[in-house]
Motif scaffolding. Structure first.
Motif, mmCIF file in Angstrom:
data_model
loop_
_atom_site.group_PDB
_atom_site.id
_atom_site.type_symbol
_atom_site.label_atom_id
_atom_site.label_comp_id
_atom_site.label_asym_id
_atom_site.label_seq_id
_atom_site.Cartn_x
_atom_site.Cartn_y
_atom_site.Cartn_z
ATOM 1 N N ASN A 1 0.915 -1.151 -0.003
ATOM 2 C CA ASN A 1 -0.093 -0.085 0.263
ATOM 3 C C ASN A 1 0.777 1.301 0.037
ATOM 4 N N VAL A 2 1.713 1.480 -0.910
ATOM 5 C CA VAL A 2 2.543 2.629 -1.009
ATOM 6 C C VAL A 2 2.356 3.233 -2.411
ATOM 7 N N GLN A 3 2.703 4.454 -2.740
ATOM 8 C CA GLN A 3 2.499 5.154 -3.726
ATOM 9 C C GLN A 3 3.348 4.451 -5.261
ATOM 10 N N ARG A 4 2.675 4.350 -6.190
ATOM 11 C CA ARG A 4 3.227 4.171 -7.481
ATOM 12 C C ARG A 4 4.155 5.094 -8.150
ATOM 13 N N ASP A 5 4.998 4.670 -8.766
ATOM 14 C CA ASP A 5 5.822 5.348 -9.383
ATOM 15 C C ASP A 5 5.509 6.567 -10.422
ATOM 16 N N THR A 6 4.357 6.431 -10.877
ATOM 17 C CA THR A 6 3.719 7.379 -11.717
ATOM 18 C C THR A 6 3.384 8.709 -11.079
ATOM 19 N N TYR A 7 3.154 8.647 -9.400
ATOM 20 C CA TYR A 7 2.785 9.845 -8.975
ATOM 21 C C TYR A 7 4.063 10.512 -8.129
ATOM 22 N N VAL A 8 5.067 10.043 -8.273
ATOM 23 C CA VAL A 8 6.155 10.454 -7.421
ATOM 24 C C VAL A 8 6.771 11.665 -7.833
ATOM 25 N N HIS A 9 7.283 12.558 -7.085
ATOM 26 C CA HIS A 9 7.688 13.687 -7.401
ATOM 27 C C HIS A 9 9.295 13.480 -7.424
ATOM 28 N N LEU A 10 9.856 13.980 -8.852
ATOM 29 C CA LEU A 10 11.391 13.847 -9.001
ATOM 30 C C LEU A 10 12.255 14.270 -7.921
ATOM 31 N N ASP A 11 12.035 15.050 -7.042
ATOM 32 C CA ASP A 11 13.005 15.514 -6.127
ATOM 33 C C ASP A 11 12.799 14.485 -5.096
ATOM 34 N N PHE A 12 12.005 13.619 -4.992
ATOM 35 C CA PHE A 12 11.977 12.794 -3.919
ATOM 36 C C PHE A 12 12.884 11.691 -4.237
ATOM 37 N N TYR A 13 13.130 11.230 -5.382
ATOM 38 C CA TYR A 13 14.076 10.442 -6.049
ATOM 39 C C TYR A 13 15.498 10.932 -5.807
ATOM 40 N N ARG A 14 15.605 12.159 -6.071
ATOM 41 C CA ARG A 14 17.022 12.877 -6.151
ATOM 42 C C ARG A 14 17.309 12.908 -4.603
ATOM 43 N N PHE A 15 16.520 12.766 -3.761
ATOM 44 C CA PHE A 15 16.757 12.924 -2.272
ATOM 45 C C PHE A 15 17.303 11.555 -1.927
ATOM 46 N N ARG A 16 16.471 10.656 -2.230
ATOM 47 C CA ARG A 16 16.885 9.096 -2.103
ATOM 48 C C ARG A 16 18.255 8.755 -2.555
ATOM 49 N N SER A 17 18.740 9.361 -3.559
ATOM 50 C CA SER A 17 19.886 9.102 -4.215
ATOM 51 C C SER A 17 20.897 9.850 -3.577
ATOM 52 N N LEU A 18 20.777 11.144 -3.181
ATOM 53 C CA LEU A 18 21.879 12.099 -2.366
ATOM 54 C C LEU A 18 21.941 11.314 -0.983
ATOM 55 N N LEU A 19 20.969 10.651 -0.498
ATOM 56 C CA LEU A 19 20.885 10.300 0.803
ATOM 57 C C LEU A 19 22.029 8.963 1.008
ATOM 58 N N GLU A 20 21.935 8.100 -0.173
ATOM 59 C CA GLU A 20 22.849 6.945 -0.226
ATOM 60 C C GLU A 20 24.511 7.450 -0.162
ATOM 61 N N LYS A 21 24.545 8.828 -0.811
ATOM 62 C CA LYS A 21 26.031 9.139 -1.021
ATOM 63 C C LYS A 21 26.487 10.057 -0.225
ATOM 64 N N LYS A 22 25.621 10.800 0.603
ATOM 65 C CA LYS A 22 26.089 11.670 1.512
ATOM 66 C C LYS A 22 25.658 11.642 3.076
ATOM 67 N N PHE A 23 25.087 10.651 3.420
ATOM 68 C CA PHE A 23 24.417 10.555 4.640
ATOM 69 C C PHE A 23 25.603 10.500 5.899
ATOM 70 N N ALA A 24 26.904 10.120 5.539
ATOM 71 C CA ALA A 24 27.824 9.990 6.606
ATOM 72 C C ALA A 24 28.164 11.393 6.991
ATOM 73 N N ASP A 25 28.047 12.449 5.985
ATOM 74 C CA ASP A 25 28.699 13.932 6.483
ATOM 75 C C ASP A 25 27.469 14.700 6.632
ATOM 76 N N ASN A 26 25.979 14.571 6.113
ATOM 77 C CA ASN A 26 25.040 15.382 6.493
ATOM 78 C C ASN A 26 23.898 14.888 7.018
ATOM 79 N N HIS A 27 23.717 15.046 8.448
ATOM 80 C CA HIS A 27 22.709 14.607 9.276
ATOM 81 C C HIS A 27 21.308 15.210 9.231
ATOM 82 N N GLY A 28 21.292 16.492 8.637
ATOM 83 C CA GLY A 28 20.227 17.487 8.837
ATOM 84 C C GLY A 28 19.409 17.634 7.495
ATOM 85 N N THR A 29 18.304 17.931 7.753
ATOM 86 C CA THR A 29 17.510 18.118 6.601
ATOM 87 C C THR A 29 17.819 19.371 5.512
#
Length: 288
Positions: free
Chosen positions: A178-206
């Motif tokens: 029961n989660v959102q399908r790809d069709t409706y998801v905002h591009l910036d959400f994907y960009r955030f997920r991608s950045l989180l994988e790469k930058k999580f060690a140095d950036n802990h805040g929103t």
């Protein structure tokens, strides 16, 4: 002194078939050197497991998944895992490097569009109906057949079948959990997920991620809540805790780990970890 066993990492073999091919498929019960025991290990590539028969559990980053017929399990690179098999596991494993799709689609966010990869708060498995599972198997058969008679253009056909399969799995995952399908998801959400994988060690805040994305913190929280059910800060914390736990399974000191993840000193690191897990890093390591 607690001796922590080293986690073995398995890497993809791109030249197994001669020329470079960044995807492979096999039967779990017959594939050479496939790890099916309680040894802690991790993969540097993506894997999707299709269980036809078997019983027991597989643990992914502490999440224990029951093995049942028609279960599909998703492993992202770096997840620590181990098996506890009670009845022989039979089925397919499909594994690939991100570049197998990334280079073809020229979209670095491509694999972040699927809900089941890089998942830290929702299940990394699902159980399907017999009809849905059969549809997946039909695409797997097509990939398997092509591997049996590789030609110069086989990578294109295999890539197209994999793409169909991943999209179909994303639809099933959205229905089951029961989660959102790809069709409706905002591009910036994907960009955030991608950045989180790469930058999580140095950036802990929103705020840091908002600046990188050139959006407001409020907007980032809004899309994260909408498409994941979590705030951006909660997603950051889930990722951090998941990675810290993985490092605690390695033979590193708590001080080393705290500085590796950008904490100013070990005491701050200890407080952060205890706040979200209820135990200190030392207690967690001892328990593991």
């Amino acid at each position: 002194m607690t001796v922590v066993p080293k986690i073995k990492t398995y890497h993809f073999l791109p030249y197994k078939y001669g020329s470079e091919l960044l995807l492979d498929i096999g039967r779990i019960e017959t594939l050479d050197n496939y790890v099916l025991d309680n040894t802690l290990h991790q993969l540097s590539f993506y894997e999707v497991i299709f269980i036809e028969e078997g019983a027991g559990t597989i643990t992914l980053n502490e999440n224990k998944i029951l093995i049942n017929p028609r279960t599909i399990i998703f492993t992202s690179p770096g997840q620590v895992r181990c098996w506890e098999i009670e009845k022989e596991v039979r089925g397919y494993t499909l594994f690939f490097e991100k570049d197998f799709l990334h280079l073809f689609f020229s979209d670095e966010l491509f694999l972040y569009r699927f809900q089941y990869f890089h998942q830290y708060s929702r299940p990394t498995e699902m159980q399907l109906s017999a009809t849905s599972f059969k549809k997946c198997l039909e695409l797997l058969y097509g990939i398997e057949q092509e591997f049996g008679q590789l030609q110069n253009d086989s990578s294109h056909l295999i890539r197209s079948l994999l793409y169909q399969l991943l999209v179909l799995l994303n639809r099933y995952y959205a229905e089951v959990h029961n989660v959102q399908r790809d069709t409706y998801v905002h591009l910036d959400f994907y960009r955030f997920r991608s950045l989180l994988e790469k930058k999580f060690a140095d950036n802990h805040g929103t705020e840091a991620y908002s600046k990188m994305l050139n959006v407001s913190s409020g907007f980032l929280n809004k899309i994260c809540k909408k498409f994941s059910g979590l705030s951006a800060q909660q997603m950051i914390h889930y990722k951090l805790i998941s990675e810290i736990k993985k490092q605690l399974c390695q033979n590193k000191s708590v001080k080393e780990i705290s500085y590796e993840f950008g904490f100013s000193d070990p005491s701050n690191f200890n407080r952060f970890f205890k706040k979200f897990t209820g135990t200190t890093p030392q207690q967690y390591r001892k328990k593991m």
